[in-house]
Design a protein around this motif. Structure first.
Motif, mmCIF file in Angstrom:
data_model
loop_
_atom_site.group_PDB
_atom_site.id
_atom_site.type_symbol
_atom_site.label_atom_id
_atom_site.label_comp_id
_atom_site.label_asym_id
_atom_site.label_seq_id
_atom_site.Cartn_x
_atom_site.Cartn_y
_atom_site.Cartn_z
ATOM 1 N N GLN A 176 0.846 -1.179 0.000
ATOM 2 C CA GLN A 176 0.000 0.000 0.000
ATOM 3 C C GLN A 176 0.892 1.244 0.000
ATOM 4 N N GLY A 177 0.656 2.155 -0.898
ATOM 5 C CA GLY A 177 1.481 3.351 -0.997
ATOM 6 C C GLY A 177 2.618 3.214 -1.976
ATOM 7 N N GLY A 178 2.926 1.995 -2.418
ATOM 8 C CA GLY A 178 3.915 1.787 -3.452
ATOM 9 C C GLY A 178 5.312 1.552 -2.942
ATOM 10 N N TYR A 179 6.200 1.177 -3.872
ATOM 11 C CA TYR A 179 7.617 0.983 -3.560
ATOM 12 C C TYR A 179 8.309 2.344 -3.534
ATOM 13 N N PRO A 180 9.167 2.584 -2.493
ATOM 14 C CA PRO A 180 9.922 3.852 -2.476
ATOM 15 C C PRO A 180 11.053 3.815 -3.504
ATOM 16 N N HIS A 236 7.340 7.317 -5.068
ATOM 17 C CA HIS A 236 6.951 5.924 -4.908
ATOM 18 C C HIS A 236 6.386 5.383 -6.222
ATOM 19 N N GLN A 242 3.733 2.656 -7.670
ATOM 20 C CA GLN A 242 2.640 1.731 -7.346
ATOM 21 C C GLN A 242 2.638 0.612 -8.387
ATOM 22 N N ASN A 298 0.717 -2.692 -9.588
ATOM 23 C CA ASN A 298 -0.510 -3.488 -9.481
ATOM 24 C C ASN A 298 -0.310 -4.853 -10.130
#
Length: 536
Positions: free
Chosen positions: A46-50, A70, A72, A74
């Motif tokens: 949630q919020g994505g990869y930094p 970030h 995201q 899916n």
């Protein structure tokens, strides 16, 4: 994805190294350019990869890009594909293969199902493929996308042959030496009959031949098998003849690679006669020679177009000696674009021995026969005839007086809705003598045909050699597909008689045909000869 760093470098410093940390646990990537490509293999949190980008100057000074952000990730979008038959002409199939994926297509391949070289291409392939022989094949599409998603799609398709009807022509008569030496065929002997390249028939592209085979002057009860030259003799029969009698039967038999068919005589000595009514072609276009391309087959519910016993299609009176009965082909049963027709012809209660000849309405009387009559005995046989400008057929009665009956079984035309013919090795479907499964009066015998000898589901019709034997009284057999029993007959039998008849019958949605027995008890033998299928 592609990550790009936007650099502000007023001193034009060179030798900068850019390190990209994609935040998914993978090893950071260092590049001399401010850009890098990375594929994520897992759906992100949630919020994505930094995403972090660090620039290292030549003196070791590091600068981390502010607000790297970030990413995201899916779940991958679906990989979709389709394989369709868009058209076919005899042995040639037109195929359309398509695939789509948000990741892009990495690899796509079509295997045609006949052992030939596969075809490879991109996400949209239009293919034209010629198969080696009539039959039902399974083509397979294999697709892989950039995310390594894989998909396999199969499509079953049928390619076949189309009828080229001819005005009936005699190609064999051992009584006079036509097509073979002037001599009876002995017991256990095989007569090789030239088909392709003879009598105006092309030398190549002939898959099967339809001809009326007659056995006459047998020295004992006998049976004859027709099969392609060069193939093993099948465990079936096409013609049954009693001692001293003359009996015909229509056969549709594959032609050997050398252009010949074989006629095997089981016992005794017998004269054989054969009259060709058409052949099935696999050539891309009709070659010069006998006939005009009759196209694809459409079966119909057996429809009575003539019965001189009650005035159907002709006056209510027997056909006299030397007379010709003209039978119109109604447009409601045989459409205006039909080029050939299959008709079952029956002669009932003849007053003397003789024969009937069927031929196109505008043509001259050919030197052939289709029914050989015995006084007092009802006889039937199928005929295949061209449909000419007269839209009629003629039935010539040589001797005596007899009632005439005719039932349409189907027609040929250029309509793409029709079905191509696929000949098969003769295969026994049922024999009620095995296990004493005799067919009683008014009883129906359901026979499974799909799944036998490669016959696929969803076909239009089958060609079956139907034999009745051991009947306890005079009777007739009617073969049909679905629905109620039609007012028609295919095979008429006297008590104790053994007779065959070639029937072309629709197949119901469950893959069965039905044979109905009118009277008494009889044994039924059915041998598959081929099937008609739309390309699909």
């Amino acid at each position: 994805m592609t990550a790009t760093t936007y650099v502000t470098n007023p001193w034009s410093t060179t030798g900068i190294a850019y390190t990209f940390d994609f935040g998914d646990g993978s090893t950071p990537v260092t590049s001399s350019k401010p850009t890098a490509t990375h594929t994520y293999t897992q759906v992100g949190p949630q919020g994505g990869y930094p995403l972090t980008v660090t620039a290292t100057l030549p003196d070791g000074t590091e600068r981390t890009a502010p607000g790297s952000g970030h990413v995201q990730v899916n779940a991958p979008g679906p990989l979709t594909a389709s394989l369709k038959l868009t058209g076919s002409t005899r042995l040639t199939a037109d195929l359309k293969a398509q695939a789509a994926s948000p990741w892009g297509i990495l690899d796509m391949m079509v295997v045609f199902g006949d052992g030939s070289q596969p075809a490879e291409g991109d996400s949209d392939m239009s293919l034209v493929h010629t198969y080696p022989a009539p039959g039902t094949y399974t083509a397979t599409l294999y697709v892989t996308d950039e995310a390594q998603q894989k998909l396999t799609i199969t499509h079953q398709l049928t390619v076949g042959s189309t009828l080229v009807p001819v005005t009936p022509i005699r190609v064999l008569d051992t009584r006079v030496g036509t097509g073979a030496p002037k001599a009876k065929v002995g017991p256990g002997s095989v007569l090789r009959l030239k088909i392709a390249g003879a009598n105006g028939i092309p030398t190549a592209g002939v898959a099967a031949v339809t001809m009326n085979v007659t056995g006459t002057n047998p020295t004992s009860a006998d049976w004859v098998v027709a099969y392609p030259d060069g193939s093993p003799r099948p465990q079936s029969s096409d013609l049954n003849v009693k001692s001293g009698e003359t009996d015909p039967n229509l056969v549709t038999v594959p032609v050997g690679a050398d252009g010949y068919v074989d006629l095997y005589n089981a016992s005794g000595r017998i004269d054989l006669i054969a009259d060709v009514q058409g052949y099935y072609s696999t050539s891309p276009s009709t070659q010069s020679g006998q006939g005009t391309d009759g196209g694809l087959f459409t079966p119909v519910v057996p429809t009575r177009i003539l019965d001189t016993r009650n005035g159907t299609g002709a006056p209510e009176q027997p056909a006299g000696p030397g007379s010709t009965t003209v039978v119109a082909l109604p447009a409601g049963t045989v459409p205006l674009d039909a080029t050939a027709v299959i008709v079952n012809v029956t002669a009932a209660s003849p007053t003397t021995d003789g024969f009937i000849t069927a031929y196109p309405g505008a043509g001259a009387l050919p030197n052939v026969s289709d029914l050989n009559l015995k006084a007092g005995q009802t006889t039937s046989n199928a005929v295949v005839l061209p449909v000419d400008s007269s839209r009629s057929i003629r039935l010539f009665n040589r001797l005596g007086r007899t009632a005439l009956i005719a039932d349409v079984q189907g027609y040929f035309s250029s309509s793409p809705a029709g079905a191509a013919y696929v000949p098969t090795a003769p295969t026994r479907l049922v024999d009620t003598r095995v296990g004493s499964r005799h067919l009683g009066a008014g009883a129906d015998l359901r026979i499974k045909v799909t799944g036998v000898q490669g016959v696929p589901a969803g076909i239009g019709a089958v060609t079956v050699n139907l034999t009745g034997t051991g009947s306890t009284r005079a009777t007739y057999l009617t073969a049909f597909g679905s629905g109620s029993l039609p007012i028609a007959s295919n095979l008429d039998l006297t008590p104790g008689q053994t007779r065959p008849a070639l029937v072309t019958v629709p197949v119901n949605s469950n893959g069965y045909i039905t044979v109905h027995n009118a009277y008494g008890t009889v044994d039924v033998i059915a041998d598959l000869e081929g099937y008609y299928a739309v390309g699909r």
